[in-house]
Design a protein around this motif. Structure first.
Motif, PDB file in Angstrom:
ATOM      1  N   VAL A 276     -14.038 -11.089   6.073  1.00 45.26           N
ATOM      2  CA  VAL A 276     -12.830 -11.247   6.769  1.00 45.26           C
ATOM      3  C   VAL A 276     -11.985 -11.763   5.840  1.00 45.26           C
ATOM      4  O   VAL A 276     -10.645 -11.265   5.693  1.00 45.26           O
ATOM      5  CB  VAL A 276     -13.311 -12.394   7.436  1.00 45.26           C
ATOM      6  N   PHE A 277     -12.092 -11.670   4.097  1.00 45.43           N
ATOM      7  CA  PHE A 277     -11.514 -11.890   3.350  1.00 45.43           C
ATOM      8  C   PHE A 277     -11.347 -10.656   3.148  1.00 45.43           C
ATOM      9  O   PHE A 277      -9.626 -10.138   2.681  1.00 45.43           O
ATOM     10  CB  PHE A 277     -12.013 -12.842   2.277  1.00 45.43           C
ATOM     11  N   THR A 278     -12.095  -9.682   3.161  1.00 42.19           N
ATOM     12  CA  THR A 278     -11.673  -7.968   2.910  1.00 42.19           C
ATOM     13  C   THR A 278     -10.718  -7.403   3.580  1.00 42.19           C
ATOM     14  O   THR A 278      -9.357  -6.417   3.731  1.00 42.19           O
ATOM     15  CB  THR A 278     -12.922  -7.233   2.832  1.00 42.19           C
ATOM     16  N   ALA A 279     -10.795  -7.771   4.785  1.00 43.63           N
ATOM     17  CA  ALA A 279     -10.696  -7.275   5.996  1.00 43.63           C
ATOM     18  C   ALA A 279      -8.834  -8.020   6.343  1.00 43.63           C
ATOM     19  O   ALA A 279      -7.624  -7.442   6.597  1.00 43.63           O
ATOM     20  CB  ALA A 279     -10.887  -7.122   7.246  1.00 43.63           C
ATOM     21  N   ALA A 280      -8.291  -9.384   6.310  1.00 41.95           N
ATOM     22  CA  ALA A 280      -7.192  -9.668   5.675  1.00 41.95           C
ATOM     23  C   ALA A 280      -6.655  -9.358   4.341  1.00 41.95           C
ATOM     24  O   ALA A 280      -5.488  -8.798   4.618  1.00 41.95           O
ATOM     25  CB  ALA A 280      -7.370 -11.185   5.747  1.00 41.95           C
ATOM     26  N   ALA A 281      -7.158  -9.433   3.991  1.00 36.82           N
ATOM     27  CA  ALA A 281      -6.665  -8.148   2.298  1.00 36.82           C
ATOM     28  C   ALA A 281      -5.986  -6.937   2.987  1.00 36.82           C
ATOM     29  O   ALA A 281      -4.914  -6.243   2.400  1.00 36.82           O
ATOM     30  CB  ALA A 281      -7.407  -9.077   1.363  1.00 36.82           C
ATOM     31  N   HIS A 282      -6.811  -5.952   3.013  1.00 39.40           N
ATOM     32  CA  HIS A 282      -6.198  -4.798   3.265  1.00 39.40           C
ATOM     33  C   HIS A 282      -5.189  -4.969   4.660  1.00 39.40           C
ATOM     34  O   HIS A 282      -4.502  -4.266   4.360  1.00 39.40           O
ATOM     35  CB  HIS A 282      -7.460  -4.245   4.129  1.00 39.40           C
ATOM     36  N   ALA A 283      -5.128  -5.776   5.365  1.00 37.76           N
ATOM     37  CA  ALA A 283      -4.307  -6.099   6.340  1.00 37.76           C
ATOM     38  C   ALA A 283      -2.825  -6.105   5.768  1.00 37.76           C
ATOM     39  O   ALA A 283      -1.931  -5.606   6.558  1.00 37.76           O
ATOM     40  CB  ALA A 283      -4.343  -6.919   7.645  1.00 37.76           C
ATOM     41  N   GLN A 284      -3.286  -7.049   5.239  1.00 42.86           N
ATOM     42  CA  GLN A 284      -2.299  -7.675   3.989  1.00 42.86           C
ATOM     43  C   GLN A 284      -1.313  -6.427   3.300  1.00 42.86           C
ATOM     44  O   GLN A 284      -0.454  -6.602   3.192  1.00 42.86           O
ATOM     45  CB  GLN A 284      -2.408  -8.877   2.614  1.00 42.86           C
ATOM     46  N   ARG A 285      -2.473  -5.887   2.066  1.00 38.10           N
ATOM     47  CA  ARG A 285      -2.015  -4.515   2.405  1.00 38.10           C
ATOM     48  C   ARG A 285      -0.573  -3.531   3.081  1.00 38.10           C
ATOM     49  O   ARG A 285       0.011  -2.670   2.919  1.00 38.10           O
ATOM     50  CB  ARG A 285      -2.408  -3.670   1.012  1.00 38.10           C
ATOM     51  N   ALA A 286      -1.517  -3.559   4.159  1.00 34.12           N
ATOM     52  CA  ALA A 286      -1.141  -2.477   5.468  1.00 34.12           C
ATOM     53  C   ALA A 286       0.858  -3.259   6.056  1.00 34.12           C
ATOM     54  O   ALA A 286       1.239  -2.505   5.836  1.00 34.12           O
ATOM     55  CB  ALA A 286      -1.873  -2.606   6.208  1.00 34.12           C
ATOM     56  N   THR A 287       0.939  -3.957   5.772  1.00 29.04           N
ATOM     57  CA  THR A 287       1.859  -4.733   6.489  1.00 29.04           C
ATOM     58  C   THR A 287       2.711  -4.721   5.196  1.00 29.04           C
ATOM     59  O   THR A 287       3.889  -4.354   5.472  1.00 29.04           O
ATOM     60  CB  THR A 287       1.604  -6.421   7.304  1.00 29.04           C
ATOM     61  N   GLU A 288       2.562  -5.246   4.169  1.00 24.80           N
ATOM     62  CA  GLU A 288       3.561  -5.064   3.171  1.00 24.80           C
ATOM     63  C   GLU A 288       3.558  -3.292   2.619  1.00 24.80           C
ATOM     64  O   GLU A 288       5.220  -2.850   3.165  1.00 24.80           O
ATOM     65  CB  GLU A 288       2.950  -5.543   1.445  1.00 24.80           C
ATOM     66  N   PHE A 289       2.802  -2.699   3.513  1.00 25.39           N
ATOM     67  CA  PHE A 289       3.325  -1.016   2.533  1.00 25.39           C
ATOM     68  C   PHE A 289       4.442  -0.504   3.806  1.00 25.39           C
ATOM     69  O   PHE A 289       5.547  -0.016   3.936  1.00 25.39           O
ATOM     70  CB  PHE A 289       2.188  -0.912   2.923  1.00 25.39           C
ATOM     71  N   ILE A 290       4.321  -0.670   4.981  1.00 26.31           N
ATOM     72  CA  ILE A 290       4.839  -0.863   6.536  1.00 26.31           C
ATOM     73  C   ILE A 290       6.631  -1.697   5.978  1.00 26.31           C
ATOM     74  O   ILE A 290       7.206  -0.752   6.631  1.00 26.31           O
ATOM     75  CB  ILE A 290       4.214  -0.945   7.445  1.00 26.31           C
ATOM     76  N   ASN A 291       6.117  -2.604   5.395  1.00 29.15           N
ATOM     77  CA  ASN A 291       6.981  -3.442   5.702  1.00 29.15           C
ATOM     78  C   ASN A 291       8.489  -2.792   4.552  1.00 29.15           C
ATOM     79  O   ASN A 291      10.098  -2.416   4.384  1.00 29.15           O
ATOM     80  CB  ASN A 291       7.289  -4.778   5.122  1.00 29.15           C
ATOM     81  N   SER A 292       8.297  -2.641   3.426  1.00 30.26           N
ATOM     82  CA  SER A 292       8.729  -1.496   2.063  1.00 30.26           C
ATOM     83  C   SER A 292       9.503  -0.312   2.946  1.00 30.26           C
ATOM     84  O   SER A 292      10.352  -0.552   2.073  1.00 30.26           O
ATOM     85  CB  SER A 292       7.679  -2.025   1.092  1.00 30.26           C
TER      86      SER A 292
END
Length: 306
Positions: A276-292
């Motif tokens: 779940v840490f790995t999934a959350a980290a990937h989700a965080q990177r994805a949302t940062e990419f989308i937001n940027s």
């Protein structure tokens, strides 16, 4: 600050998420701060208004759900004391973590030279929801104003996803991201029960969109429905949608077609308490990419308009 062993951190937070999933509840899906002025839905916030990220979002959402908190704001004992406030008697704190590292001198086996080696580790500490704290300034307890009709299109969400630059097509009765076409397929807006459900679904598919080789190149090794790799990617997309909805102050309702993943998620988490840490980290990177991407495009359009 309390030092908590790394393995204990993984086990405690994973156990927290699993306990909800075993009840058929996804702790990232709920209007738990619908009554607070900070917004209808938001990421957990620090005392200064800065949002938490990654695994801490899930951990604090789960704590808010378990203890029925409406407020999304959290702070440490020390921060509450500095505001001349006090933790209410019997209040149980919630775990948050942050990554740090230490540098050690080691001898290189090949050259015999002394080199610096950086060793990463996690630190854990305890925070309290503002509803567990007495004597805070009134702003921390402020109630929400009435919201607008949820059926209408939401202008800031429309602009956000339009600025992303993804190919989004409408039609049919399924929502999915096509790797071959590099396009997101969405049912017509009018077919959703409300606007928030439409944007939440779009956020889910946009998270999938970030995983292509041309973007974040995310691959868990399973593309077949029902496989563990497929389920993990779906978990990343669910968390990505939850993070995006929080950022955009949108409600996230559970998609019934994703309920079947819960059993597979439980299996994955039972085998690896870091999953779940790995999934959350990937989700965080994805949302940062989308937001940027969305923010950069919006700035360009604003400059051109000027």
């Amino acid at each position: 600050m309390q030092r908590i062993e790394k393995q204990d951190i993984y086990a405690r937070i994973t156990s927290q998420i699993v306990s909800h999933l075993e009840k058929g509840v996804r702790p990232w899906v709920r209007l738990w701060n619908a009554e607070h002025a900070a917004g209808r839905i938001t990421r957990p916030l620090r005392h200064n208004g800065k949002p938490y990220s990654g695994i801490n979002v899930l951990s604090l959402w789960a704590s808010a759900m378990a203890q029925n908190f409406a407020a999304p704001i959290w702070m440490t004992f020390r921060q509450a004391t500095e505001l001349d406030a006090h933790i209410r008697k019997g209040a149980k704190g919630s775990l948050v973590v942050y990554a740090d590292s230490i540098t050690r001198k080691e001898t290189d086996e090949k050259t015999g030279d002394e080199v610096d080696r950086e060793i990463p580790f996690l630190k854990g500490y305890t925070v309290f929801n503002v509803e567990q704290i007495g004597g805070l300034p009134a702003v921390y307890y402020a109630k929400a104003a009435p919201t607008l009709d949820p059926v209408a299109r939401i202008e800031h969400a429309e602009k956000f996803f339009a600025a992303l630059g993804a190919t989004i097509r409408h039609g049919g009765n399924r929502a999915f991201y096509s790797i071959a076409a590099d396009a997101i397929q969405m049912p017509p807006f009018e077919s959703f029960q409300d606007a928030d459900s439409y944007y939440a679904t779009l956020g889910h598919e946009c998270t999938h969109w970030t995983g292509s080789k041309a973007r974040l190149d995310r691959d868990f090794g399973g593309h077949r429905f029902g496989s563990e790799g497929y389920a993990v990617e779906e978990l990343v997309a669910e968390l990505g949608a939850a993070f995006l909805c929080a950022d955009l102050e949108l409600a996230l309702e559970p998609r019934e077609d994703h309920a079947s993943y819960i059993a597979t998620w439980l299996k994955v988490l039972a085998a690896d308490n870091r999953a779940v840490f790995t999934a959350a980290a990937h989700a965080q990177r994805a949302t940062e990419f989308i937001n940027s991407r969305a923010t950069a495009a919006a700035q360009v359009n604003s400059t051109c308009a000027a």
